[in-house]
Design an enzyme around this catalytic site. Structure first.
Site, PDB file in Angstrom:
ATOM      1  N   ASP A  41       5.042 -22.212 -34.744  1.00  0.00           N
ATOM      2  CA  ASP A  41       3.880 -22.467 -33.892  1.00  0.00           C
ATOM      3  C   ASP A  41       4.317 -22.638 -32.431  1.00  0.00           C
ATOM      4  O   ASP A  41       5.404 -23.155 -32.160  1.00  0.00           O
ATOM      5  CB  ASP A  41       3.239 -23.790 -34.382  1.00  0.00           C
ATOM      6  CG  ASP A  41       1.791 -23.974 -33.967  1.00  0.00           C
ATOM      7  OD1 ASP A  41       1.396 -23.462 -32.913  1.00  0.00           O
ATOM      8  OD2 ASP A  41       1.069 -24.663 -34.710  1.00  0.00           O
ATOM      9  N   ASP A  99       1.167 -29.608 -32.932  1.00  0.00           N
ATOM     10  CA  ASP A  99       0.010 -30.137 -33.671  1.00  0.00           C
ATOM     11  C   ASP A  99       0.266 -31.547 -34.196  1.00  0.00           C
ATOM     12  O   ASP A  99      -0.059 -31.889 -35.336  1.00  0.00           O
ATOM     13  CB  ASP A  99      -0.403 -29.164 -34.793  1.00  0.00           C
ATOM     14  CG  ASP A  99      -0.841 -27.813 -34.230  1.00  0.00           C
ATOM     15  OD1 ASP A  99      -1.217 -27.755 -33.038  1.00  0.00           O
ATOM     16  OD2 ASP A  99      -0.790 -26.813 -34.957  1.00  0.00           O
ATOM     17  N   HIS A 102      -5.802 -24.126 -37.792  1.00  0.00           N
ATOM     18  CA  HIS A 102      -4.672 -24.907 -38.302  1.00  0.00           C
ATOM     19  C   HIS A 102      -5.064 -26.253 -38.901  1.00  0.00           C
ATOM     20  O   HIS A 102      -4.244 -26.897 -39.576  1.00  0.00           O
ATOM     21  CB  HIS A 102      -3.599 -25.077 -37.215  1.00  0.00           C
ATOM     22  CG  HIS A 102      -2.203 -24.923 -37.750  1.00  0.00           C
ATOM     23  ND1 HIS A 102      -1.119 -24.590 -36.965  1.00  0.00           N
ATOM     24  CD2 HIS A 102      -1.718 -25.059 -39.016  1.00  0.00           C
ATOM     25  CE1 HIS A 102      -0.033 -24.542 -37.732  1.00  0.00           C
ATOM     26  NE2 HIS A 102      -0.368 -24.821 -38.976  1.00  0.00           N
ATOM     27  N   ASP A 121      -0.080 -18.010 -33.026  1.00  0.00           N
ATOM     28  CA  ASP A 121       0.436 -18.162 -31.660  1.00  0.00           C
ATOM     29  C   ASP A 121       1.934 -18.468 -31.592  1.00  0.00           C
ATOM     30  O   ASP A 121       2.499 -18.594 -30.507  1.00  0.00           O
ATOM     31  CB  ASP A 121      -0.402 -19.155 -30.839  1.00  0.00           C
ATOM     32  CG  ASP A 121      -0.307 -20.595 -31.325  1.00  0.00           C
ATOM     33  OD1 ASP A 121       0.744 -21.005 -31.840  1.00  0.00           O
ATOM     34  OD2 ASP A 121      -1.313 -21.323 -31.168  1.00  0.00           O
ATOM     35  N   ASP A 133       1.412 -20.163 -37.673  1.00  0.00           N
ATOM     36  CA  ASP A 133       0.323 -20.073 -36.693  1.00  0.00           C
ATOM     37  C   ASP A 133       0.521 -18.764 -35.923  1.00  0.00           C
ATOM     38  O   ASP A 133       1.638 -18.468 -35.471  1.00  0.00           O
ATOM     39  CB  ASP A 133       0.440 -21.300 -35.758  1.00  0.00           C
ATOM     40  CG  ASP A 133      -0.682 -21.423 -34.741  1.00  0.00           C
ATOM     41  OD1 ASP A 133      -1.137 -20.399 -34.214  1.00  0.00           O
ATOM     42  OD2 ASP A 133      -1.065 -22.571 -34.442  1.00  0.00           O
ATOM     43  N   GLU A 186      -4.969 -19.556 -37.708  1.00  0.00           N
ATOM     44  CA  GLU A 186      -5.369 -19.321 -36.319  1.00  0.00           C
ATOM     45  C   GLU A 186      -5.680 -17.865 -35.986  1.00  0.00           C
ATOM     46  O   GLU A 186      -5.968 -17.559 -34.825  1.00  0.00           O
ATOM     47  CB  GLU A 186      -4.359 -19.898 -35.310  1.00  0.00           C
ATOM     48  CG  GLU A 186      -4.234 -21.416 -35.348  1.00  0.00           C
ATOM     49  CD  GLU A 186      -5.430 -22.171 -34.762  1.00  0.00           C
ATOM     50  OE1 GLU A 186      -6.124 -21.598 -33.902  1.00  0.00           O
ATOM     51  OE2 GLU A 186      -5.667 -23.312 -35.177  1.00  0.00           O
ATOM     52  N   HIS A 222       2.696 -24.655 -30.726  1.00  0.00           N
ATOM     53  CA  HIS A 222       2.314 -26.070 -30.567  1.00  0.00           C
ATOM     54  C   HIS A 222       2.901 -26.883 -31.719  1.00  0.00           C
ATOM     55  O   HIS A 222       3.185 -26.338 -32.780  1.00  0.00           O
ATOM     56  CB  HIS A 222       0.798 -26.216 -30.609  1.00  0.00           C
ATOM     57  CG  HIS A 222       0.070 -25.271 -29.699  1.00  0.00           C
ATOM     58  ND1 HIS A 222      -0.344 -24.022 -30.107  1.00  0.00           N
ATOM     59  CD2 HIS A 222      -0.306 -25.390 -28.394  1.00  0.00           C
ATOM     60  CE1 HIS A 222      -0.946 -23.401 -29.104  1.00  0.00           C
ATOM     61  NE2 HIS A 222      -0.934 -24.209 -28.045  1.00  0.00           N
ATOM     62  N   HIS A 274      -7.463 -29.082 -34.903  1.00  0.00           N
ATOM     63  CA  HIS A 274      -6.317 -28.228 -35.258  1.00  0.00           C
ATOM     64  C   HIS A 274      -5.039 -28.663 -34.532  1.00  0.00           C
ATOM     65  O   HIS A 274      -3.960 -28.175 -34.870  1.00  0.00           O
ATOM     66  CB  HIS A 274      -6.622 -26.736 -35.028  1.00  0.00           C
ATOM     67  CG  HIS A 274      -6.711 -26.308 -33.596  1.00  0.00           C
ATOM     68  ND1 HIS A 274      -6.645 -24.986 -33.209  1.00  0.00           N
ATOM     69  CD2 HIS A 274      -6.874 -27.025 -32.453  1.00  0.00           C
ATOM     70  CE1 HIS A 274      -6.751 -24.911 -31.885  1.00  0.00           C
ATOM     71  NE2 HIS A 274      -6.897 -26.121 -31.408  1.00  0.00           N
TER      72      HIS A 274
HETATM   73  N1  LIG Z   1      -3.222 -25.133 -33.914  1.00  0.00           N
HETATM   74  C1  LIG Z   1      -3.314 -24.999 -32.615  1.00  0.00           C
HETATM   75  N2  LIG Z   1      -3.479 -23.843 -32.062  1.00  0.00           N
HETATM   76  N3  LIG Z   1      -3.232 -26.104 -31.903  1.00  0.00           N
HETATM   77  C2  LIG Z   1      -3.366 -26.161 -30.485  1.00  0.00           C
HETATM   78  C3  LIG Z   1      -3.385 -27.582 -30.012  1.00  0.00           C
HETATM   79  C4  LIG Z   1      -3.425 -27.655 -28.533  1.00  0.00           C
HETATM   80  C5  LIG Z   1      -3.382 -29.059 -27.956  1.00  0.00           C
HETATM   81  N4  LIG Z   1      -2.115 -29.680 -28.169  1.00  0.00           N
HETATM   82  C6  LIG Z   1      -4.496 -29.923 -28.515  1.00  0.00           C
HETATM   83  O1  LIG Z   1      -4.221 -30.857 -29.235  1.00  0.00           O
HETATM   84  O2  LIG Z   1      -5.649 -29.659 -28.260  1.00  0.00           O
HETATM   85 MN   LIG Z   2      -0.982 -24.712 -34.780  1.00  0.00          MN
HETATM   86 MN   LIG Z   3      -0.545 -23.035 -32.095  1.00  0.00          MN
END
Ligand SMILES: NC(=[NH2+])NCCC[C@H](N)C(=O)O
Ligand SMILES: [Mn+2]
Ligand SMILES: [Mn+2]
Length: 311
Positions: free
Chosen positions: A127, A131, A100, A233, A231, A276, A129, A144
């Site tokens: 997503d 981010d 990401h 996920d 994403d 991702e 998350h 990411h």
């Molecule tokens: N693009 C993603 N899968 N991001 C996950 C980030 C997880 C967590 N918030 C971090 O900053 O490490």
């Molecule tokens: Mn993401």
């Molecule tokens: Mn994610």
């Protein structure tokens, strides 16, 4: 159905994620038939192959925990320039990731292009998350987890482009949909900047379609361009295992297709990230194929049109 000129761009970046393997993403999409799926729907498709940016020298690391800053800065610069150019041309680019972190380049490049076209850019962030970590707030150091904060103009990111971001996104023009994992400091930043958030509980209580509709209405009313950042996920790990940051309790197959079909019907989507996908973690290509099927729905595949009563 409106037929589009679609440009596929491979961005095999994987050093933004904690786990390696997303660099195989673009080829997994090709193997799973992304090009053919779009062509079968009648679109004009070209594949520009994979980008490989030159690595820039980076003197000072913003925070000792941050990993692979120079590499991500190089990707950001290369993708920003690419997206800025493609964003001014007619047609829809699809960025095949890659983790990401690539959105740091694509989203800001499309924001710059939108500015030049005199239109606002809206972003739908699909997503688990948000981010929205900064280089200060990140606990993992995985970049990411930061692209949306960068794109919204939060401070500390000048090293990404080598200069301050000229056309940041308005955080209220962002909708983060499907979120179910946010870090503590990240939460405070999201609130402070009034980013649009629809979490899984809201999806459960309200229904994903009812949450998406008002956002699309806002984009349309503002004559906006819409960048979608998908994403893997976002999806429940039971149906999409090929991702390094699985979070249980994600979006179902039907919810995901509904989002894609509504996006298609809106006619608003002007650019798309697919991020991702980690083919190393996949189960015989099933996640890659699922993602390709979702893109098919986003570009007009449907079973039956209840308005025109046609198939
Ligand atoms: N693009 C993603 N899968 N991001 C996950 C980030 C997880 C967590 N918030 C971090 O900053 O490490
Ligand atoms: Mn993401
Ligand atoms: Mn994610």
């Amino acid at each position: 159905m409106t037929l589009k000129n679609i440009t596929l761009v491979g961005a095999p970046v994987d050093v933004g994620a904690g786990q390696r393997g997303c660099l195989m993403g673009p080829d997994a999409y090709r193997t799973a038939g992304l090009f053919e799926t779009l062509e079968t729907l009648g679109h004009m498709v070209r594949d520009l192959g994979n980008l490989s940016p030159e690595v820039v020298e980076q003197a000072v690391l913003p925070n000792a925990v941050v990993k692979n800053f120079s590499e991500i800065a190089s990707w950001t610069r290369a993708l920003h320039a690419y997206a800025r150019k493609l964003g001014r041309e007619p047609g829809v680019p699809i960025y095949m990731g890659g983790d990401h972190a690539l959105a740091a380049g694509t989203v800001t490049g499309h924001a710059a292009a939108a500015h030049e076209l005199g239109r606002p850019l809206f972003v739908l962030w699909l997503d688990a998350h948000s981010d929205f970590n900064t280089l200060e707030s990140t606990g993992s150091g995985n970049l990411h987890g930061t692209p949306l904060a960068f794109a919204c103009g939060l401070p500390g990111f000048d090293g990404f482009l080598g200069h301050p971001l000229k056309h940041p996104l308005k955080p209220e023009n962002v909708e983060v949909l499907g979120v179910r994992s946010i870090d503590r400091e990240e939460r405070e930043l999201l609130v402070k900047h009034s980013v649009g958030i629809s979490d899984m509980r809201m999806i459960d209580e309200t229904g994903i379609g009812a949450l998406l509709s008002p956002f699309l209405d806002r984009v349309r009313a503002a004559n906006g361009l819409l960048h979608v950042s998908l994403d893997v996920d976002f999806l429940d790990p039971e149906i999409a295992p090929a991702v390094g940051t699985t979070v249980p309790g994600g979006v179902t197959l039907r919810e995901a297709h509904l989002v894609m079909e509504m996006l298609h019907d809106s006619g608003l989507v002007s650019s798309l990230d697919l991020v991702e996908l980690n083919p190393f973690l996949d189960d015989r290509g099933r996640t890659a194929r699922l993602m390709v099927n979702l893109v098919g729905s986003l570009f007009g595949r449907r079973v039956f049109d209840r308005i025109t009563r046609s198939f």
